[in-house]
Motif scaffolding. Structure first.
Motif, short mmCIF file in Angstrom:
data_model
loop_
_atom_site.label_atom_id
_atom_site.label_comp_id
_atom_site.label_asym_id
_atom_site.label_seq_id
_atom_site.Cartn_x
_atom_site.Cartn_y
_atom_site.Cartn_z
N ARG A 81 0.85 -1.20 0.00
CA ARG A 81 0.00 0.00 0.00
C ARG A 81 0.88 1.25 0.00
NH1 ARG A 81 -4.21 1.94 4.78
NH2 ARG A 81 -5.12 3.63 3.56
N TYR A 82 1.87 1.28 0.87
CA TYR A 82 2.85 2.37 0.88
C TYR A 82 4.20 1.79 0.47
CZ TYR A 82 -0.67 5.16 3.24
OH TYR A 82 -1.82 5.84 3.53
N ALA A 83 4.69 2.22 -0.67
CA ALA A 83 5.90 1.61 -1.22
C ALA A 83 7.14 2.00 -0.42
CB ALA A 83 6.07 2.05 -2.67
N THR A 84 8.06 1.06 -0.34
CA THR A 84 9.36 1.35 0.29
C THR A 84 10.22 2.15 -0.67
OG1 THR A 84 10.31 -0.65 -0.62
CG2 THR A 84 9.36 -0.82 1.59
N GLN A 85 11.25 2.77 -0.10
CA GLN A 85 12.21 3.52 -0.94
C GLN A 85 12.80 2.64 -2.05
OE1 GLN A 85 15.76 2.85 -0.41
NE2 GLN A 85 16.33 4.16 -2.14
N PRO A 86 13.25 1.39 -1.75
CA PRO A 86 13.82 0.59 -2.85
C PRO A 86 12.81 0.33 -3.97
CG PRO A 86 14.38 -0.40 -0.72
CD PRO A 86 13.40 0.70 -0.44
N GLU A 87 11.55 0.13 -3.61
CA GLU A 87 10.55 -0.14 -4.65
C GLU A 87 10.29 1.12 -5.49
OE1 GLU A 87 6.81 -1.83 -3.29
OE2 GLU A 87 6.41 -2.65 -5.28
N ILE A 88 10.24 2.27 -4.84
CA ILE A 88 10.02 3.52 -5.59
C ILE A 88 11.21 3.79 -6.51
CG2 ILE A 88 9.64 6.02 -5.43
CD1 ILE A 88 8.30 5.47 -2.69
N LEU A 89 12.40 3.53 -5.98
CA LEU A 89 13.60 3.75 -6.81
C LEU A 89 13.61 2.80 -8.01
CD1 LEU A 89 16.10 5.57 -6.87
CD2 LEU A 89 17.34 3.77 -5.65
N ALA A 90 13.17 1.56 -7.77
CA ALA A 90 13.09 0.59 -8.88
C ALA A 90 12.08 1.08 -9.92
CB ALA A 90 12.69 -0.78 -8.34
N TYR A 91 10.98 1.66 -9.45
CA TYR A 91 9.96 2.19 -10.36
C TYR A 91 10.55 3.33 -11.21
CZ TYR A 91 5.88 4.96 -11.82
OH TYR A 91 4.97 5.69 -12.55
N ILE A 92 11.26 4.23 -10.56
CA ILE A 92 11.85 5.36 -11.30
C ILE A 92 12.86 4.84 -12.32
CG2 ILE A 92 13.15 7.53 -11.10
CD1 ILE A 92 12.00 7.81 -8.23
N GLY A 93 13.63 3.84 -11.90
CA GLY A 93 14.59 3.22 -12.83
C GLY A 93 13.87 2.60 -14.02
N HIS A 94 12.75 1.97 -13.75
CA HIS A 94 11.96 1.35 -14.81
C HIS A 94 11.47 2.42 -15.81
CE1 HIS A 94 8.74 -0.99 -16.73
NE2 HIS A 94 7.93 0.03 -16.45
N VAL A 95 11.03 3.55 -15.27
CA VAL A 95 10.55 4.65 -16.14
C VAL A 95 11.70 5.17 -17.00
CG1 VAL A 95 9.61 7.01 -16.13
CG2 VAL A 95 8.67 5.28 -14.57
N ALA A 96 12.86 5.34 -16.37
CA ALA A 96 14.03 5.85 -17.11
C ALA A 96 14.38 4.90 -18.26
CB ALA A 96 15.22 6.01 -16.16
N GLU A 97 14.28 3.63 -17.97
CA GLU A 97 14.59 2.60 -18.97
C GLU A 97 13.55 2.61 -20.09
OE1 GLU A 97 17.35 -0.21 -19.87
OE2 GLU A 97 17.33 1.10 -18.12
N ARG A 98 12.31 2.61 -19.68
CA ARG A 98 11.18 2.49 -20.60
C ARG A 98 11.16 3.62 -21.62
NH1 ARG A 98 5.96 -0.10 -19.24
NH2 ARG A 98 4.44 0.67 -20.73
N PHE A 99 11.50 4.85 -21.16
CA PHE A 99 11.46 6.00 -22.06
C PHE A 99 12.86 6.41 -22.50
CE2 PHE A 99 7.58 6.12 -19.51
CZ PHE A 99 6.62 6.15 -20.51
N ASP A 100 13.82 5.53 -22.25
CA ASP A 100 15.20 5.74 -22.70
C ASP A 100 15.70 7.13 -22.28
OD1 ASP A 100 17.59 5.30 -23.91
OD2 ASP A 100 16.88 5.78 -25.95
N LEU A 101 15.55 7.43 -21.00
CA LEU A 101 15.86 8.78 -20.53
C LEU A 101 17.34 8.97 -20.20
CD1 LEU A 101 12.72 9.29 -18.24
CD2 LEU A 101 13.09 10.16 -20.56
N ARG A 102 18.01 7.90 -19.75
CA ARG A 102 19.38 8.08 -19.24
C ARG A 102 20.34 8.63 -20.30
NH1 ARG A 102 18.06 3.30 -16.24
NH2 ARG A 102 18.17 3.64 -13.97
#
Ligand code: N01
Length: 536
Positions: A81-102
């Motif tokens: 229900r409330y995500a941990t920091q590692p899970e949120i960071l993994a999500y942000i990493g996923h977004v960066a990957e998905r939209f080729d942001l890096r």
């Protein structure tokens, strides 16, 4: 100056957290050449830095995520229900990957100076790695709570153990098994980390200056059926949150708490307490954030819960906030915070009764006694909302720095722009709803507005856009005025800058909420950017 070493872009964004990443995605999709400078080694912003034990979000996972791409929200699955920091960071990493942001981000690169030139209508930027960049637009996506507040104490340099800050937690983690740990600060970061540190440490001493109000998070794993049902109505939910007050679906009750009997009052407060939401309690009656008498009823309700949970009545009283109306300092959500003080290895020091005299080589001296410590954790928060904006040298027209301009407090039109600094955008800056709301909703609103504005400027062949002093002053006065209708300015909070010595006291976030703010911003845009001067 050798111009060949200058990298030329249409826009430079500072920061690769939630706002910087989305800004990059939006501006790139306009066909602009965009680059992001990020001091950290990877994406994530606040979630990259804040790795202390127990770090997790206080907005529900389904809401604390991007809404701009329906496929993204279907593909990603939150586990709690409330995500941990590692899970949120993994999500942000996923977004960066998905939209080729890096590929458009320079990591480990801190912007030191941004200087506007009227002649070229461009920003020139320098970095701590010796890079020089130039761009028409500069977007500060540096976060509201990203510049650590590190108070100084006498003797600090003599301490031979480790000193840590929750906001800059070592990436390899810290094992405090068998160690004596001291935590200074009892805001959200302290309240989240203290229960976990207490489980590991031999002895934990909490140094509390001001007790905080915290509510149980009622966190739990998300089961697949709940996730599937939520995903089925995600679009409608997003639309509703975009037009909500706080960026989450909470309805402010219509009745005054002063008009109902004690039974009804307690029924609603109990329901809010058990709901595990940040906004539930304060929304359970119409006047809790307006009327001191109404507010006191909610405050007392929480103090009664503290007295029930904490077995030692002296400690319970020490933990009971009495110096500010509930909600005027940001509420916290916790997991087992108050119960932690029932553990035999936890001591709570009231700094009002026993102030910190000094640090010693082996601990902290309070009220004439030394508390021996191996590790001292600063959970002392941030120079909020302006700290990260004022850290670099941002030099506008006529050589005026943003620091000079805001020396008596920040003034930004719609929180996004300030006069004398053309083509500079501050995402969720002071004067926008930002920290009083679900940050993701406010970030998306500001980013989308900024992208549309830049697109408009490009389409209209404009050289620059700049808030007028008149519009900016009018907005700043309005932000102060609406805050003044509530109890908010009466708490010594970081919303006001009150946690930083010498910081001008200005109530920085805009209290009227996301929906009203969105309407104002859209109306400004629809009227050829009323309140802005545009040069062609
Ligand atoms: O910081 P804070 P935080 N001597 O400023 C004390 C977000 N956040 O990092 O209240 C002794 O709230 C200070 O005392 P006082 C969230 O928006 C979210 O905890 O100034 N004590 C206070 O107790 C939050 O509100 C999550 O008297 C000193 C504490 O340190 C914001 O970040 C998690 C001191 C600082 O509390 C900031 O939270 C974490 C001194 N010299 C953070 N100086 C989530 O749940 C300061 N203190 C998502």
């Amino acid at each position: 100056m050798d111009d060949t070493s200058i990298e030329q872009f249409d826009a430079v964004i500072i920061g690769a957290g939630f706002s910087g990443l989305y800004m990059l995605h939006r501006l790139r999709s306009l066909g602009l050449r965009v680059h992001v400078l990020e001091a950290a080694a990877d994406v994530g912003g606040t979630w990259w830095w804040n790795r202390y034990p127990g770090a997790r979000c206080d907005i529900e996972s389904f809401d604390y995520s991007y809404s701009f791409d329906p496929d993204l929200e279907q593909d990603w699955t939150w586990t709690e229900r409330y995500a941990t920091q590692p899970e949120i960071l993994a999500y942000i990493g996923h977004v960066a990957e998905r939209f080729d942001l890096r590929r458009d981000i320079s990591f480990g690169t801190r912007m030191l100076e941004a200087r506007w030139s009227d002649g070229t209508a461009q920003w020139s930027l320098t970095t701590d790695t010796g890079r020089r960049l130039r761009a028409r637009y500069c977007v500060m996506a540096v976060g509201c709570l990203s510049r650590a507040n590190r108070p100084r104490f006498d003797g600090m340099d003599e301490f031979t153990g480790r000193i840590l800050h929750t906001g800059e937690w070592p990436h390899e983690g810290v094992d405090v098994t068998g160690l004596r740990v001291g935590v200074i600060g009892t805001g959200s970061s302290g309240i989240q980390s203290i229960p976990l540190l207490a489980q590991q440490a031999e002895q934990l001493t909490v140094f509390q200056r001001t007790p905080a109000f915290t509510l149980p998070a009622m966190n739990a794993p998300l089961d697949p059926d709940t996730v599937a049902a939520f995903k089925a109505r995600y679009r409608a939910h997003r639309e509703a949150t975009r037009h909500s007050n706080g960026g989450v679906l909470t309805t402010l009750a219509e009745e005054s708490v002063l008009t109902v009997d004690a039974e009804e009052r307690d029924r609603r407060f109990e329901a809010a307490w058990g709901s595990g939401t940040l906004f539930g309690l304060l929304s359970s009656f119409s006047d809790l954030m307006i009327d001191p008498q109404a507010n006191e009823l909610a405050a007392q309700f929480v103090r009664d819960r503290i007295a029930e949970i904490v077995t030692d009545p002296v400690v319970a009283e020490r933990l009971s906030p009495r110096s500010f109306p509930i909600g005027t300092k940001r509420l916290c959500l916790d997991t087992g915070y108050y119960a932690t003080y029932n553990r035999p290895n936890v001591e709570l020091v009231d700094l009002h009764a026993e102030p910190i005299d000094r640090f010693t080589a082996t601990g902290i001296e309070v009220g004439g006694r030394e508390i021996p410590l191996d590790v001292i954790v600063f959970a002392t928060g941030f120079d909020a909302m302006t700290g990260a904006l004022l850290a670099p040298d941002i030099i506008g027209r006529d050589g005026i720095t943003l620091r000079e301009k805001w020396s008596e407090g920040p003034r930004a039109y719609l929180g996004i722009a300030t006069s004398g600094f053309p083509n500079l955008f501050t995402i969720t800056g002071p004067g926008s709803p930002s920290v009083l709301t679900n940050m993701l909703v406010s970030i998306e609103q500001h980013v989308e507005w900024t992208a549309a504005c830049i697109d408009w400027l490009e389409q209209h062949g404009a050289r620059s856009i700049e808030a007028t002093a008149e519009a900016e002053n009018g907005w700043a006065d309005h932000v102060t005025e609406v805050a003044g209708f509530t109890l908010y300015p009466t708490g010594n909070s970081w919303y006001l800058g009150a946690n930083i010595e010498g910081k001008p006291r200005v109530f920085m976030p805009y209290i009227a909420g996301v929906e009203i703010f969105r309407t104002v911003c859209d109306d400004v845009a629809a009227n050829d950017y009323r309140g802005f001067a545009i040069s062609r």
